[in-house]
Design a protein around this motif. Structure first.
Motif, PDB file in Angstrom:
ATOM      1  N   ALA A   1       0.820  -1.217   0.000  1.00  9.75           N
ATOM      2  CA  ALA A   1       0.000   0.000   0.000  1.00  9.75           C
ATOM      3  C   ALA A   1       0.851   1.261   0.000  1.00  9.75           C
ATOM      4  CB  ALA A   1      -0.938  -0.005   1.213  1.00  9.75           C
ATOM      5  N   GLU A   2       2.097   1.152   0.469  1.00  9.05           N
ATOM      6  CA  GLU A   2       2.998   2.301   0.502  1.00  9.05           C
ATOM      7  C   GLU A   2       4.022   2.279  -0.631  1.00  9.05           C
ATOM      8  OE1 GLU A   2       2.355   4.655   2.657  1.00  9.05           O
ATOM      9  OE2 GLU A   2       0.797   3.434   3.600  1.00  9.05           O
ATOM     10  N   SER A   3       4.052   1.196  -1.400  1.00 12.38           N
ATOM     11  CA  SER A   3       5.092   1.027  -2.410  1.00 12.38           C
ATOM     12  C   SER A   3       4.880   1.947  -3.605  1.00 12.38           C
ATOM     13  CB  SER A   3       5.120  -0.428  -2.887  1.00 12.38           C
ATOM     14  OG  SER A   3       6.047  -0.586  -3.938  1.00 12.38           O
ATOM     15  N   LYS A   4       5.975   2.465  -4.134  1.00 15.75           N
ATOM     16  CA  LYS A   4       5.949   3.254  -5.362  1.00 15.75           C
ATOM     17  C   LYS A   4       6.405   2.420  -6.561  1.00 15.75           C
ATOM     18  CE  LYS A   4       4.865   7.025  -3.102  1.00 15.75           C
ATOM     19  NZ  LYS A   4       3.519   7.631  -3.223  1.00 15.75           N
ATOM     20  N   ASP A   5       6.765   1.156  -6.310  1.00 16.73           N
ATOM     21  CA  ASP A   5       7.314   0.310  -7.366  1.00 16.73           C
ATOM     22  C   ASP A   5       6.270  -0.596  -8.005  1.00 16.73           C
ATOM     23  OD1 ASP A   5       9.792   1.392  -6.881  1.00 16.73           O
ATOM     24  OD2 ASP A   5      10.389  -0.186  -5.484  1.00 16.73           O
ATOM     25  N   ILE A   6       5.008  -0.448  -7.631  1.00 19.84           N
ATOM     26  CA  ILE A   6       3.941  -1.218  -8.248  1.00 19.84           C
ATOM     27  C   ILE A   6       2.985  -0.249  -8.939  1.00 19.84           C
ATOM     28  CG2 ILE A   6       4.136  -3.057  -6.535  1.00 19.84           C
ATOM     29  CD1 ILE A   6       1.581  -2.043  -5.243  1.00 19.84           C
ATOM     30  N   SER A   7       2.111  -0.769  -9.768  1.00 16.17           N
ATOM     31  CA  SER A   7       1.191   0.091 -10.508  1.00 16.17           C
ATOM     32  C   SER A   7       0.177   0.727  -9.560  1.00 16.17           C
ATOM     33  CB  SER A   7       0.447  -0.719 -11.569  1.00 16.17           C
ATOM     34  OG  SER A   7      -0.472  -1.609 -10.964  1.00 16.17           O
ATOM     35  N   ASP A   8      -0.354   1.869  -9.976  1.00 22.93           N
ATOM     36  CA  ASP A   8      -1.410   2.517  -9.196  1.00 22.93           C
ATOM     37  C   ASP A   8      -2.606   1.590  -9.039  1.00 22.93           C
ATOM     38  OD1 ASP A   8       0.068   4.777  -8.879  1.00 22.93           O
ATOM     39  OD2 ASP A   8      -1.024   5.988 -10.335  1.00 22.93           O
ATOM     40  N   GLU A   9      -2.888   0.794 -10.077  1.00 18.60           N
ATOM     41  CA  GLU A   9      -4.033  -0.113 -10.037  1.00 18.60           C
ATOM     42  C   GLU A   9      -3.862  -1.138  -8.922  1.00 18.60           C
ATOM     43  OE1 GLU A   9      -7.823  -1.250 -11.360  1.00 18.60           O
ATOM     44  OE2 GLU A   9      -6.593   0.510 -11.827  1.00 18.60           O
ATOM     45  N   ASP A  10      -2.683  -1.745  -8.839  1.00 17.33           N
ATOM     46  CA  ASP A  10      -2.439  -2.706  -7.755  1.00 17.33           C
ATOM     47  C   ASP A  10      -2.447  -2.002  -6.402  1.00 17.33           C
ATOM     48  OD1 ASP A  10      -2.133  -5.311  -8.954  1.00 17.33           O
ATOM     49  OD2 ASP A  10      -0.332  -4.545  -9.900  1.00 17.33           O
ATOM     50  N   ARG A  11      -1.829  -0.844  -6.330  1.00 20.30           N
ATOM     51  CA  ARG A  11      -1.722  -0.145  -5.053  1.00 20.30           C
ATOM     52  C   ARG A  11      -3.085   0.242  -4.495  1.00 20.30           C
ATOM     53  NH1 ARG A  11       0.674   5.744  -3.948  1.00 20.30           N
ATOM     54  NH2 ARG A  11       0.642   5.693  -1.683  1.00 20.30           N
ATOM     55  N   LEU A  12      -3.972   0.726  -5.348  1.00 23.32           N
ATOM     56  CA  LEU A  12      -5.281   1.131  -4.832  1.00 23.32           C
ATOM     57  C   LEU A  12      -6.075  -0.084  -4.353  1.00 23.32           C
ATOM     58  CD1 LEU A  12      -7.952   0.722  -6.987  1.00 23.32           C
ATOM     59  CD2 LEU A  12      -6.599   2.359  -8.273  1.00 23.32           C
ATOM     60  N   HIS A  13      -5.893  -1.237  -5.009  1.00 27.74           N
ATOM     61  CA  HIS A  13      -6.548  -2.453  -4.523  1.00 27.74           C
ATOM     62  C   HIS A  13      -6.031  -2.824  -3.135  1.00 27.74           C
ATOM     63  CE1 HIS A  13      -7.954  -3.114  -8.692  1.00 27.74           C
ATOM     64  NE2 HIS A  13      -8.845  -3.922  -8.142  1.00 27.74           N
ATOM     65  N   PHE A  14      -4.713  -2.712  -2.930  1.00 29.00           N
ATOM     66  CA  PHE A  14      -4.152  -2.987  -1.607  1.00 29.00           C
ATOM     67  C   PHE A  14      -4.705  -2.010  -0.568  1.00 29.00           C
ATOM     68  CE2 PHE A  14      -0.667  -5.302  -3.830  1.00 29.00           C
ATOM     69  CZ  PHE A  14      -0.732  -6.477  -3.095  1.00 29.00           C
ATOM     70  N   CYS A  15      -4.862  -0.751  -0.938  1.00 27.81           N
ATOM     71  CA  CYS A  15      -5.366   0.249   0.007  1.00 27.81           C
ATOM     72  C   CYS A  15      -6.780  -0.091   0.462  1.00 27.81           C
ATOM     73  CB  CYS A  15      -5.325   1.638  -0.626  1.00 27.81           C
ATOM     74  SG  CYS A  15      -3.670   2.349  -0.732  1.00 27.81           S
ATOM     75  N   PHE A  16      -7.650  -0.432  -0.470  1.00 29.39           N
ATOM     76  CA  PHE A  16      -9.018  -0.783  -0.095  1.00 29.39           C
ATOM     77  C   PHE A  16      -9.050  -2.060   0.747  1.00 29.39           C
ATOM     78  CE2 PHE A  16     -10.322   2.189  -3.427  1.00 29.39           C
ATOM     79  CZ  PHE A  16     -11.469   2.740  -2.877  1.00 29.39           C
ATOM     80  N   ALA A  17      -8.220  -3.040   0.374  1.00 33.43           N
ATOM     81  CA  ALA A  17      -8.187  -4.288   1.137  1.00 33.43           C
ATOM     82  C   ALA A  17      -7.684  -4.050   2.553  1.00 33.43           C
ATOM     83  CB  ALA A  17      -7.305  -5.309   0.420  1.00 33.43           C
ATOM     84  N   LEU A  18      -6.625  -3.262   2.677  1.00 36.26           N
ATOM     85  CA  LEU A  18      -6.066  -2.982   3.999  1.00 36.26           C
ATOM     86  C   LEU A  18      -7.053  -2.162   4.827  1.00 36.26           C
ATOM     87  CD1 LEU A  18      -3.609  -3.402   5.772  1.00 36.26           C
ATOM     88  CD2 LEU A  18      -2.569  -1.374   4.745  1.00 36.26           C
ATOM     89  N   GLY A  19      -7.749  -1.236   4.186  1.00 36.36           N
ATOM     90  CA  GLY A  19      -8.770  -0.473   4.895  1.00 36.36           C
ATOM     91  C   GLY A  19      -9.841  -1.370   5.475  1.00 36.36           C
ATOM     92  N   LYS A  20     -10.294  -2.354   4.697  1.00 33.61           N
ATOM     93  CA  LYS A  20     -11.316  -3.292   5.186  1.00 33.61           C
ATOM     94  C   LYS A  20     -10.789  -4.090   6.376  1.00 33.61           C
ATOM     95  CE  LYS A  20     -15.126  -5.798   5.147  1.00 33.61           C
ATOM     96  NZ  LYS A  20     -14.829  -6.724   6.256  1.00 33.61           N
ATOM     97  N   HIS A  21      -9.542  -4.560   6.276  1.00 31.41           N
ATOM     98  CA  HIS A  21      -8.956  -5.309   7.394  1.00 31.41           C
ATOM     99  C   HIS A  21      -8.874  -4.441   8.645  1.00 31.41           C
ATOM    100  CE1 HIS A  21      -6.119  -7.569   9.847  1.00 31.41           C
ATOM    101  NE2 HIS A  21      -5.347  -6.485   9.875  1.00 31.41           N
ATOM    102  N   GLU A  22      -8.379  -3.208   8.489  1.00 29.52           N
ATOM    103  CA  GLU A  22      -8.215  -2.332   9.651  1.00 29.52           C
ATOM    104  C   GLU A  22      -9.569  -1.956  10.253  1.00 29.52           C
ATOM    105  OE1 GLU A  22      -3.984  -0.307   8.220  1.00 29.52           O
ATOM    106  OE2 GLU A  22      -5.901   0.488   7.515  1.00 29.52           O
ATOM    107  N   GLU A  23     -10.579  -1.782   9.436  1.00 30.27           N
ATOM    108  CA  GLU A  23     -11.915  -1.513   9.967  1.00 30.27           C
ATOM    109  C   GLU A  23     -12.398  -2.701  10.796  1.00 30.27           C
ATOM    110  OE1 GLU A  23     -16.454  -0.412   8.481  1.00 30.27           O
ATOM    111  OE2 GLU A  23     -14.861  -0.676   7.002  1.00 30.27           O
ATOM    112  N   ASP A  24     -12.182  -3.911  10.302  1.00 32.52           N
ATOM    113  CA  ASP A  24     -12.587  -5.107  11.050  1.00 32.52           C
ATOM    114  C   ASP A  24     -11.862  -5.204  12.386  1.00 32.52           C
ATOM    115  OD1 ASP A  24     -14.264  -5.810   8.974  1.00 32.52           O
ATOM    116  OD2 ASP A  24     -12.887  -7.295   8.111  1.00 32.52           O
ATOM    117  N   GLN A  25     -10.634  -4.672  12.437  1.00 32.59           N
ATOM    118  CA  GLN A  25      -9.846  -4.724  13.671  1.00 32.59           C
ATOM    119  C   GLN A  25     -10.111  -3.542  14.590  1.00 32.59           C
ATOM    120  OE1 GLN A  25      -7.891  -7.498  14.339  1.00 32.59           O
ATOM    121  NE2 GLN A  25      -8.922  -8.191  12.464  1.00 32.59           N
ATOM    122  N   GLY A  26     -11.012  -2.639  14.179  1.00 32.05           N
ATOM    123  CA  GLY A  26     -11.322  -1.474  14.996  1.00 32.05           C
ATOM    124  C   GLY A  26     -10.308  -0.356  14.869  1.00 32.05           C
ATOM    125  N   LEU A  27      -9.432  -0.411  13.872  1.00 30.47           N
ATOM    126  CA  LEU A  27      -8.418   0.630  13.652  1.00 30.47           C
ATOM    127  C   LEU A  27      -8.985   1.642  12.657  1.00 30.47           C
ATOM    128  CD1 LEU A  27      -5.379  -1.810  13.285  1.00 30.47           C
ATOM    129  CD2 LEU A  27      -6.065  -0.544  15.337  1.00 30.47           C
TER     130      LEU A  27
END
Length: 681
Positions: A356-382
């Motif tokens: 999610a913080e990497s600049k070496d992957i495509s924006d398309e992959d990165r935004l997918h990681f951001c949404f996925a990580l957001g869902k995980h963190e929401e489930d964890q109460g973060l």
């Protein structure tokens, strides 16, 4: 065909993107042309001096920086080249040629693995970079999938005329205007060149001008009926145009040309999924898995099919297989998160955090990681961390789009100006009388999938999917618009004759028949159809329309944190989705005024609070007898293709009523726009 007689060649594309694509000014063009001449003659030091002058005028000129790095490499000033390339990739991380040049520099320094890594990034950013594929074919182990892919791409790109290779590079760098010009100029001299037609069709698809893309590929197949690449492209554009029956026919024809070809079998399986032949598709995926062992996209698609039929456990295995095959495959992680029930492992979370913080992957992959990580963190109460990642993902997606909320507001206001009570009274008995369609409209994440599942549990109702047919009719009425040109739709509705309205209604019924299983009624749950209720009333006056409504903050924030496969461009910003919700409410109030009794509004919170009462109310409005199965909707065995697929396979629950509350401090833009629409509690 009639279409071919009407026009010999599609007109120029007129997207808004053309207006924002930066073209070089005369100074830059002359300067860089001179630089290239100096480089061709081997005068690299002189070229560097001239590039310094260009960069003093425009310090962030990416092409000048690229040429400067190349000159440094030719002068063996490798550290200087790497410094310039680092600056260039910081300006534009998707500049594929910069990564290719980085690979050349590392190869010159004998940093073989760094060179391989750079060439891999280069072709991920721009698959038309022939030198990168050539280097990869020579550098990676022969038994690796990358080697085989590099050989195929090298062979294909080497076969292209130089003009088309240049156009392909422009296309992959997002320079669509220039790619189109090169391609059209080539086709003027080679009007039947199938690869040129395929490339122009690909540009048309980038512009979302699908009718011309379809025409080009249909024409290409007229010239070369056995060109399997063109037929594969044709299937893709047919599917994107929701012409599933035709796409399935073409996939069957493609497969018959080479029944053992795994690519063709995969395309056929994908089309089986599109027309509801799920068992056949999943059996094909299972068979193909013995052959296709290293393609992450194949396993992702297989997982989507398994999710659709409710086989979540096996879908998870395929999604995880896809993520193992490609560590930076953001869509695989998002697909796991999008199940809404999956719990990530610690190692998976670490991968997402890095990516999610990497600049070496495509924006398309990165935004997918951001949404996925957001869902995980929401489930964890973060919740603060979750919002940060949702916001980053939304910004990345929004940057790829050209959505303007003011234009959408104007569009929806036009519906109110044209579709008045008098307009409908004058056309009271027009259109196709078929009463089979049940439209469930509203905003995404407003509970439409729940209402669909309830109704599709009835023995007299077929559930289908989010059909694009009404939107396609509206787009056809609007026609091709140049930038700044006023919309022709919905004003075009006033020009339609009684016969045209009847024909359009019958066309809708026929085109959607492929999705039905024989019940008297069927559901079209495309949420955006609320924009076109005037058109629906005109061509299908006896259709049933249900407005799925949800608390504005719940609806808007749920849309904001959802990454949609396509469309729904208004969801990638709090202000955008808030304004869209307000416009939606205004338009629905208009429809209720001019078409009283035609639309049933169903509040999601009311369904959760009293399922039995709301189910009976919905069935009464649809003139359907009560059936107990509608109350036990979660037990209905059917395929569901929306993000709520797992949720509607569970009983009604209260926990999802106020998803915005933990994020309240971040939602002031929504409060500002929604204002009086937010219920006071």
């Amino acid at each position: 065909s009639e279409q071919k007689q009407r026009r010999d060649f599609p007109p120029l594309f007129f997207p808004e993107e053309r207006m924002t694509e930066q073209l070089p000014d005369s100074y830059e063009t002359a300067g860089l042309d001179r630089v290239r001449q100096l480089m061709q003659s081997g005068s690299f030091s002189a070229a560097v001096s001239l590039l310094v002058e260009v960069l003093e005028r425009t310090p962030q000129h990416t092409e000048a920086l690229f040429l400067l790095a190349a000159c440094h490499r030719y002068l063996h000033a490798y550290p200087d080249a790497l410094i310039v390339l680092k600056q260039l990739t910081a300006l534009d991380e998707n500049y594929g040629r910069a990564w290719q040049e980085t690979g050349h520099v590392h190869l010159a320094l004998n940093n073989t693995q760094l060179a391989i890594d750079a060439f891999k990034i280069a072709v991920a950013k721009n698959p038309a970079l022939l030198p990168s594929w050539q280097k990869l074919s020579a550098l990676v182990p022969q038994e690796s999938p990358t080697h085989q892919q590099a050989l195929r791409q090298t062979a294909y790109l080497s076969s292209l005329p130089k003009a088309l290779l240049s156009a392909s590079n422009m296309l992959n760098e997002g320079k669509l205007y220039r790619a189109e010009q090169i391609c059209r100029h080539f086709l003027q001299s080679h009007p039947k060149h199938v690869e040129g037609m395929r490339m122009l069709a690909a540009i048309g698809m980038k512009y979302d001008i699908l009718d011309d893309a379809e025409f080009l590929l249909e024409s290409a197949l007229t010239f070369e009926p056995d060109h399997l690449g063109a037929r594969s492209d044709y299937i893709a554009v047919l599917q994107k145009r929701q012409k599933f029956g035709k796409a399935f026919e073409e996939a069957t024809r493609l497969l018959s040309a080479d029944p053992e070809n795994p690519v063709f079998r995969t395309i056929y399986a994908n089309q089986c999924m599109a027309v509801g032949r799920f068992r056949e598709a999943l059996e094909l995926y299972e068979d193909l898995s013995a052959i296709i062992t290293a393609d992450p996209t194949f396993y992702l698609t297989w997982g989507h099919g398994l999710k659709t039929v409710g086989n979540t456990e096996t879908a998870i295995r395929q999604y995880r297989k896809a993520s193992e095959l490609r560590k930076d495959f953001g869509d695989a992680y998002w697909s796991l998160a999008n199940l809404k029930t999956y719990q990530f492992t610690d190692s998976e979370v670490k991968v997402m955090q890095v990516m999610a913080e990497s600049k070496d992957i495509s924006d398309e992959d990165r935004l997918h990681f951001c949404f996925a990580l957001g869902k995980h963190e929401e489930d964890q109460g973060l919740f603060d961390e979750a919002f940060r990642h949702y916001e980053t993902g939304n910004k990345l997606r929004k940057a790829q789009l050209s959505y303007q909320k003011e234009k959408m507001t104007e569009r929806l206001q036009l519906q109110q100006q044209v579709c008045t009570a008098d307009f409908f009274r004058e056309r009271e008995d027009w259109g196709c009388p078929d009463n089979a369609p049940v439209f469930i409209t509203g905003l995404p994440r407003a509970g439409s999938t729940l209402l669909e599942q309830i109704l599709a549990s009835h023995s007299m109702v077929d559930g289908t999917l989010e059909l694009h047919n009404i939107g396609a009719l509206a787009q056809k009425l609007d026609g091709r618009l140049k930038p700044g040109e006023a919309p022709r739709y919905p004003a075009r509705l006033t020009e339609l004759s009684r016969q045209q309205c009847l024909d359009m209604g019958m066309q809708y019924i026929e085109e959607t028949r492929i999705h039905r299983q024989g019940a008297p009624f069927f559901i079209d749950k495309m949420p955006n159809n609320f924009r076109h209720i005037g058109l629906i009333r005109l061509i299908l006056p006896n259709a049933t329309i249900i407005d799925a409504r949800r608390h504005p903050l719940a609806c808007c924030f749920s849309g904001f944190k959802q990454l949609f496969a396509s469309g729904q461009e208004f969801t990638y910003g709090l202000e955008e989705i808030g304004q869209y919700y307000r416009d939606y409410v205004n338009l629905m109030e208009h429809w209720q005024r001019v078409l009283p009794g035609y639309i049933l509004q169903v509040q999601y919170e009311a369904v959760v609070a009293d399922l039995t009462t709301q189910v009976r109310r919905i069935l009464d409005f649809c003139d359907l007898p009560f059936e107990e199965a509608c109350l036990n909707f979660h037990e209905t065995d059917r395929s569901v293709r929306t993000p709520s697929s797992e949720q509607v396979r569970q009983p009604i629950y209260q926990s999802g009523l106020a998803p915005w509350k933990p994020f309240e401090k971040h939602l002031q833009p929504l409060h500002n726009i929604l204002g009086d629409l937010i219920p006071q509690t």
